[in-house]
Motif scaffolding. Structure first.
Motif, mmCIF file in Angstrom:
data_model
loop_
_atom_site.group_PDB
_atom_site.id
_atom_site.type_symbol
_atom_site.label_atom_id
_atom_site.label_comp_id
_atom_site.label_asym_id
_atom_site.label_seq_id
_atom_site.Cartn_x
_atom_site.Cartn_y
_atom_site.Cartn_z
ATOM 1 N N GLY A 1 -59.046 -138.283 -37.275
ATOM 2 C CA GLY A 1 -59.208 -139.728 -37.104
ATOM 3 C C GLY A 1 -59.219 -140.421 -38.442
ATOM 4 N N GLU A 2 -58.951 -139.663 -39.502
ATOM 5 C CA GLU A 2 -59.001 -140.181 -40.869
ATOM 6 C C GLU A 2 -57.597 -140.395 -41.425
ATOM 7 O OE1 GLU A 2 -61.102 -141.133 -44.564
ATOM 8 O OE2 GLU A 2 -61.591 -141.101 -42.440
ATOM 9 N N LEU A 3 -56.732 -139.377 -41.279
ATOM 10 C CA LEU A 3 -55.381 -139.426 -41.836
ATOM 11 C C LEU A 3 -54.344 -139.247 -40.730
ATOM 12 C CD1 LEU A 3 -55.969 -137.038 -44.875
ATOM 13 C CD2 LEU A 3 -55.718 -139.526 -45.002
ATOM 14 N N LYS A 4 -53.108 -139.646 -41.016
ATOM 15 C CA LYS A 4 -52.015 -139.386 -40.098
ATOM 16 C C LYS A 4 -51.810 -137.877 -39.975
ATOM 17 C CE LYS A 4 -49.621 -142.236 -38.677
ATOM 18 N NZ LYS A 4 -49.709 -143.027 -37.414
ATOM 19 N N HIS B 1 -54.000 -132.925 -34.010
ATOM 20 C CA HIS B 1 -53.977 -134.037 -33.050
ATOM 21 C C HIS B 1 -54.611 -135.255 -33.706
ATOM 22 C CE1 HIS B 1 -53.966 -136.131 -29.215
ATOM 23 N NE2 HIS B 1 -55.246 -136.415 -29.376
ATOM 24 N N GLU B 2 -53.861 -136.344 -33.754
ATOM 25 C CA GLU B 2 -54.334 -137.578 -34.376
ATOM 26 C C GLU B 2 -54.915 -138.507 -33.318
ATOM 27 O OE1 GLU B 2 -52.158 -141.396 -36.511
ATOM 28 O OE2 GLU B 2 -51.222 -139.407 -36.620
ATOM 29 N N TYR B 3 -56.070 -139.085 -33.595
ATOM 30 C CA TYR B 3 -56.676 -140.058 -32.683
ATOM 31 C C TYR B 3 -57.045 -141.310 -33.465
ATOM 32 C CZ TYR B 3 -61.177 -138.444 -34.596
ATOM 33 O OH TYR B 3 -62.214 -138.125 -35.434
ATOM 34 N N GLY B 4 -57.137 -142.437 -32.769
ATOM 35 C CA GLY B 4 -57.449 -143.693 -33.430
ATOM 36 C C GLY B 4 -58.849 -143.705 -34.006
ATOM 37 N N GLY C 1 -62.225 -141.508 -30.918
ATOM 38 C CA GLY C 1 -62.388 -140.124 -30.504
ATOM 39 C C GLY C 1 -63.779 -139.838 -29.975
ATOM 40 N N ASN C 2 -63.863 -139.023 -28.929
ATOM 41 C CA ASN C 2 -65.159 -138.553 -28.451
ATOM 42 C C ASN C 2 -64.993 -137.156 -27.880
ATOM 43 O OD1 ASN C 2 -64.561 -138.706 -25.521
ATOM 44 N ND2 ASN C 2 -64.566 -140.912 -25.853
ATOM 45 N N VAL C 3 -66.097 -136.486 -27.630
ATOM 46 C CA VAL C 3 -66.048 -135.082 -27.237
ATOM 47 C C VAL C 3 -65.379 -134.899 -25.872
ATOM 48 C CG1 VAL C 3 -67.486 -133.094 -26.606
ATOM 49 C CG2 VAL C 3 -67.956 -134.368 -28.700
ATOM 50 N N ALA C 4 -65.527 -135.876 -24.973
ATOM 51 C CA ALA C 4 -64.854 -135.773 -23.678
ATOM 52 C C ALA C 4 -63.339 -135.742 -23.869
ATOM 53 C CB ALA C 4 -65.256 -136.938 -22.778
ATOM 54 N N MET C 5 -62.829 -136.581 -24.773
ATOM 55 C CA MET C 5 -61.401 -136.593 -25.068
ATOM 56 C C MET C 5 -60.966 -135.275 -25.702
ATOM 57 S SD MET C 5 -59.306 -139.103 -27.652
ATOM 58 C CE MET C 5 -59.585 -138.047 -29.082
ATOM 59 N N PHE C 6 -61.764 -134.767 -26.652
ATOM 60 C CA PHE C 6 -61.433 -133.496 -27.300
ATOM 61 C C PHE C 6 -61.395 -132.362 -26.274
ATOM 62 C CE2 PHE C 6 -63.788 -135.244 -31.270
ATOM 63 C CZ PHE C 6 -62.709 -136.061 -31.559
ATOM 64 N N LYS D 1 -55.303 -121.321 -27.571
ATOM 65 C CA LYS D 1 -56.764 -121.284 -27.542
ATOM 66 C C LYS D 1 -57.275 -121.236 -28.980
ATOM 67 C CE LYS D 1 -60.679 -118.848 -25.473
ATOM 68 N NZ LYS D 1 -61.097 -117.689 -24.637
ATOM 69 N N PRO D 2 -57.965 -122.274 -29.438
ATOM 70 C CA PRO D 2 -58.400 -122.291 -30.841
ATOM 71 C C PRO D 2 -59.525 -121.294 -31.114
ATOM 72 C CG PRO D 2 -59.304 -124.181 -29.672
ATOM 73 C CD PRO D 2 -58.381 -123.492 -28.712
ATOM 74 N N ASP D 3 -59.510 -120.761 -32.332
ATOM 75 C CA ASP D 3 -60.620 -119.936 -32.828
ATOM 76 C C ASP D 3 -61.604 -120.780 -33.622
ATOM 77 O OD1 ASP D 3 -59.520 -117.380 -31.915
ATOM 78 O OD2 ASP D 3 -58.018 -117.689 -33.479
ATOM 79 N N VAL D 4 -61.108 -121.902 -34.149
ATOM 80 C CA VAL D 4 -61.922 -122.840 -34.929
ATOM 81 C C VAL D 4 -61.427 -124.253 -34.601
ATOM 82 C CG1 VAL D 4 -62.659 -123.593 -37.228
ATOM 83 C CG2 VAL D 4 -62.176 -121.168 -36.811
ATOM 84 N N ILE D 5 -62.361 -125.197 -34.496
ATOM 85 C CA ILE D 5 -62.004 -126.605 -34.300
ATOM 86 C C ILE D 5 -62.510 -127.405 -35.491
ATOM 87 C CG2 ILE D 5 -62.450 -128.676 -32.911
ATOM 88 C CD1 ILE D 5 -62.538 -126.889 -30.455
ATOM 89 N N VAL D 6 -61.686 -128.321 -35.970
ATOM 90 C CA VAL D 6 -62.060 -129.214 -37.072
ATOM 91 C C VAL D 6 -61.949 -130.655 -36.570
ATOM 92 C CG1 VAL D 6 -61.521 -129.998 -39.401
ATOM 93 C CG2 VAL D 6 -61.237 -127.577 -38.799
ATOM 94 N N VAL D 7 -62.999 -131.441 -36.776
ATOM 95 C CA VAL D 7 -63.005 -132.857 -36.393
ATOM 96 C C VAL D 7 -63.230 -133.677 -37.661
ATOM 97 C CG1 VAL D 7 -64.126 -134.658 -35.029
ATOM 98 C CG2 VAL D 7 -63.909 -132.343 -34.088
ATOM 99 N N ASP D 8 -62.224 -134.436 -38.038
ATOM 100 C CA ASP D 8 -62.252 -135.193 -39.297
ATOM 101 C C ASP D 8 -62.290 -136.696 -38.976
ATOM 102 O OD1 ASP D 8 -62.029 -135.974 -41.918
ATOM 103 O OD2 ASP D 8 -59.950 -135.297 -42.178
ATOM 104 N N HIS D 9 -63.449 -137.322 -38.957
ATOM 105 C CA HIS D 9 -64.754 -136.725 -39.149
ATOM 106 C C HIS D 9 -65.752 -137.404 -38.216
ATOM 107 C CE1 HIS D 9 -65.736 -140.302 -41.542
ATOM 108 N NE2 HIS D 9 -64.652 -140.083 -42.258
#
Length: 361
Positions: free
Chosen positions: A225-228, A273-276, A280-285, A299-307
């Motif tokens: 949600g920070e960069l393109k 995945h880019e979000y506005g 972004g919220n956890v339900a959307m993720f 299936k991800p082994d690690v998730i990154v949420v920026d930020h």
């Protein structure tokens, strides 16, 4: 059947026939929420008691026996019996998409909760009562937690489950020796947060961690949600190949393909995945994660949420200040990590005091 009654029927049918759904949502489903469905208030009360006491999906026969023995208005009880029969027929149809139903259920609970509290507040005011408890409840955001299983030493599967937990509960190391010396890595089911001041490099740090996990052969899902998304991809490719971002931006498609082919067969899979910003919220993720798994087998082994500060809490957050809002987002991200049993990384900006030891989270 109106759209409103359709979702109410789907929720009731799922509560009766899907024990995981019932355990998750029943604590938040008040009988008054189903007052527009004939027999709904009685049926949800019966379902709540049975699922809580026995922890299993309910058969139509169980429900009908309980309703037959129930005291009260015979006509209302008959409505509940007829409703139960209709719902079990509905449950035989192909189930709706799980993420869609989860989102609609949260919306329904949030809407009906607010309606009920407003009605109770008006009633209290008209009777000269105290309305502050209702105002406080209205200002408290809805949080629906995933059930986290515990351990019962008397259970027959206690030892096998403990052994499985120990086998899987291993630290996922960093690439950096100094970080590994400090904490050894991050465990599945936990949230890691990079806390720094403004323009110190929160996103760069998350992208560096991402590149390290990819080199370990792990799949990473990166929510930005920070960069393109393209900017994130450039930075990660630069990290993986030892090339500068400026060089990559000037490369032709053939040149990019050349450096990518040198690493693509030796790393895990990355989905960005880019979000506005602020949307972004956890339900959307959670919904996007399920789509990736169902459609593409990812299936991800690690998730990154920026930020964290580019996200919002799930449900109603009216009355929360920024500190409370970000804290709730962090809590929901940790719940997501526990639910999926994988690490989740994010970042948070420290306030001025935070840069001297006090953080804004």
């Amino acid at each position: 059947m109106t759209m409103s009654s359709q979702i109410e029927h789907l929720i009731l049918a799922s509560v009766l026939t899907d024990v995981a759904f019932g355990k998750k949502y029943l604590p938040h489903l008040g009988p008054a929420y189903f007052s527009s469905v004939a027999g709904g208030t009685i049926l949800i009360d019966v379902a709540s008691r049975l699922v809580t006491n026995y922890g299993s999906a309910l058969s139509l026969e169980q429900v009908q026996i309980e309703l037959k023995a129930r005291r009260g208005d015979p006509e209302a009880i008959q409505d509940a019996r007829e409703l139960a029969a209709d719902l079990y027929e509905l449950a035989k149809e192909p189930p709706p998409n799980a993420s869609w139903l989860a989102d609609r259920t949260v919306e329904f609970i949030d809407r009906e909760r607010q309606r009920y509290l407003m009605e109770q507040m008006v009633f209290a005011r008209d009777e000269g009562g105290d309305i502050m408890p209702f105002l406080k409840e209205l200002s408290t955001p809805l949080v629906i937690e995933e059930e986290i299983e515990g351990f019962d030493s008397t259970a027959p599967d206690f030892v096998s489950r403990l052994a499985e937990f120990n086998l899987n509960n291993i630290l996922i190391p960093f690439e950096d020796d100094d970080l590994n010396k400090m904490c050894g890595g991050i465990r599945p089911g936990t949230l890691g947060v990079v806390c720094t001041g403004t323009n110190v490099g929160k996103s760069l740090t998350l992208q560096h961690f991402t590149s390290g996990y990819l080199r370990q052969g792990r799949n990473v899902l990166y929510f930005s949600g920070e960069l393109k998304a393209g900017s994130v991809a450039n930075r990660i490719l630069a990290n993986l190949t030892g090339t500068s971002v400026d060089e990559i931006k000037k490369m032709s498609q053939a040149d990019i393909a050349g450096i990518w082919s040198g690493v693509s067969g030796r790393i895990g899979r990355i989905v960005i995945h880019e979000y506005g910003t602020g949307t972004g919220n956890v339900a959307m993720f959670r919904s996007y994660i399920e789509q990736l798994q169902n459609r593409y087998g990812f299936k991800p082994d690690v998730i990154v949420v920026d930020h964290i500060q580019n996200c919002k809490p799930t449900g109603n957050a009216t009355g929360l200040n920024l500190y409370q809002s970000y804290g709730l987002v962090a809590k929901e991200l940790r719940q997501l990590a526990q639910e999926l049993d994988i690490p989740v990384w994010s970042a948070a900006q420290a306030n001025r005091q935070g840069q001297n030891g006090r953080l804004d989270l």
